[in-house]
Design a protein around this motif. Structure first.
Motif, short mmCIF file in Angstrom:
data_model
loop_
_atom_site.label_atom_id
_atom_site.label_comp_id
_atom_site.label_asym_id
_atom_site.label_seq_id
_atom_site.Cartn_x
_atom_site.Cartn_y
_atom_site.Cartn_z
N THR A 176 20.25 8.42 0.77
CA THR A 176 19.57 7.74 -0.02
C THR A 176 19.69 8.37 -1.35
OG1 THR A 176 17.81 9.42 0.54
CG2 THR A 176 17.63 7.59 1.62
N GLN A 191 15.11 3.83 2.94
CA GLN A 191 15.70 3.78 4.40
C GLN A 191 15.24 2.37 5.14
OE1 GLN A 191 14.25 7.42 5.55
NE2 GLN A 191 16.08 8.85 5.47
N GLU A 192 13.91 2.10 4.92
CA GLU A 192 13.68 0.63 5.55
C GLU A 192 14.38 -0.37 5.12
OE1 GLU A 192 9.88 0.09 4.19
OE2 GLU A 192 9.05 2.07 5.07
N THR A 196 12.31 7.50 -0.63
CA THR A 196 13.10 7.55 0.28
C THR A 196 12.88 6.70 1.55
OG1 THR A 196 14.01 9.67 -0.33
CG2 THR A 196 14.17 9.28 2.11
N PRO A 197 11.45 6.79 1.99
CA PRO A 197 11.21 5.99 3.05
C PRO A 197 11.42 4.48 2.76
CG PRO A 197 9.58 7.41 2.43
CD PRO A 197 10.42 7.48 1.46
N GLY A 235 19.74 13.52 8.28
CA GLY A 235 18.65 13.08 8.67
C GLY A 235 18.15 11.71 9.00
N GLY A 236 17.37 10.93 8.45
CA GLY A 236 16.99 9.63 8.79
C GLY A 236 18.26 8.97 8.78
N SER A 237 18.99 9.23 7.81
CA SER A 237 20.28 8.26 7.63
C SER A 237 21.30 8.69 8.75
CB SER A 237 20.97 8.78 6.01
OG SER A 237 20.11 8.37 5.10
N ALA A 277 20.00 8.95 11.67
CA ALA A 277 19.61 8.10 12.73
C ALA A 277 19.92 6.59 12.46
CB ALA A 277 17.91 8.44 12.77
N ASP A 278 19.92 6.25 11.40
CA ASP A 278 20.34 4.88 10.98
C ASP A 278 21.75 4.70 11.14
OD1 ASP A 278 17.90 4.28 10.05
OD2 ASP A 278 18.40 4.63 7.73
#
Length: 194
Positions: A121, A172-173, A168-169, A53-55, A57-58
Motif C-alpha cells: 500500500t 486494500q479494498e 490503507t484499508p 500483512g493484508g497485502s 493475504a491479498d
C-alpha cells in the motif's frame, strides 16, 4: 439508527471505486497488466505474488483464484503467493534478513517471461522492492499494486496500479477488486466460457 462508521466507510469505498472508474489511464494500465499475465500463462509461465500483512493475504487470495478457479471450472494456472511456506520464510528471515525473503524465492522460481505481482500500500516495503529488482534481473515483468504515489515501487514496475488513496484499508479494498478484475480477464481470455 445505523452506526455512522458503516455509512462513512461504504461511501469512501464507493467514491474510491468511482475515481478508479473515471481514470482512463489507470484503467488502461489494469488492462495492460492483464495482458502481461495472459502472455506469461500462454507461454507456459507463471505469476508470482508477494505482499506483507493484508497485502500478503491479498497475494494468497489472488493466486488461489488463478491456480484454482474464478468464475467457472477450467484447467489450473501456475500462480503462487511467495509467503505460504512458513518454514522457508522464517528460516531465511532468521539466517539472512526479512528484506530478502521474497527476493530469494523470485531468484529460485522466477524465469524470463514470468510475472511478479508486488503488493504494497505504501509502495516502499523493502522486501517487496528487493523482490522486484530480482524479478527485473530474471527478465520477468513486474506489476505493482500500491497506493496513490506508488512510492519507490513506481520506478520498478512495468505496470503500476496505484490506487488514488492514502488510506490503507480502502487501498486494500480496491486492490482486491482490481485483482478480481484481472482474474476475470485472464480466465475469460485463456479459457473462454462455452
Amino acid at each position: 439508527m445505523v452506526n455512522k462508521i458503516i455509512v462513512e466507510s461504504l461511501e469512501k469505498s464507493a467514491e474510491l471505486k468511482k475515481q478508479i472508474l473515471n481514470d482512463s489511464e489507470l484503467l488502461e494500465r489494469i488492462d495492460s497488466a492483464a495482458s502481461l499475465m495472459i502472455a506469461a500463462f500462454n507461454r507456459g509461465g507463471k505469476v508470482l505474488f508477494c505482499g506483507n500483512g493484508g497485502s500478503a493475504a491479498d497475494a494468497q487470495h489472488l493466486a488461489a483464484e488463478l491456480s484454482g478457479r474464478f468464475n467457472y471450472d477450467r484447467a489450473p494456472l501456475y500462480a503462487e503467493a511467495l509467503h505460504v511456506n512458513g518454514s522457508y520464510l522464517t528460516a531465511v528471515a532468521n539466517d539472512y534478513s526479512f528484506d530478502v525473503v521474497y527476493q530469494r524465492m523470485v531468484q529460485a522460481a522466477g524465469r524470463k517471461g514470468d510475472v511478479l505481482v508486488a503488493i504494497s500500500t505504501s509502495g516502499n516495503s523493502e522486501n517487496i522492492l528487493h523482490a522486484m529488482v530480482a524479478a527485473k534481473h530474471a527478465g520477468m515483468s513486474v506489476i505493482g499494486f500500491t497506493g496513490k504515489t506508488g512510492g519507490k515501487m513506481a520506478y520498478l514496475c512495468d505496470e503500476l496500479i496505484n490506487v488514488p488513496s492514502v488510506e490503507t484499508p480502502h487501498i486494500q479494498e480496491a486492490h482486491i477488486a482490481i485483482g478480481h478484475i484481472l482474474c476475470n480477464i485472464v480466465e475469460s481470455s485463456i479459457f473462454p466460457n462455452p
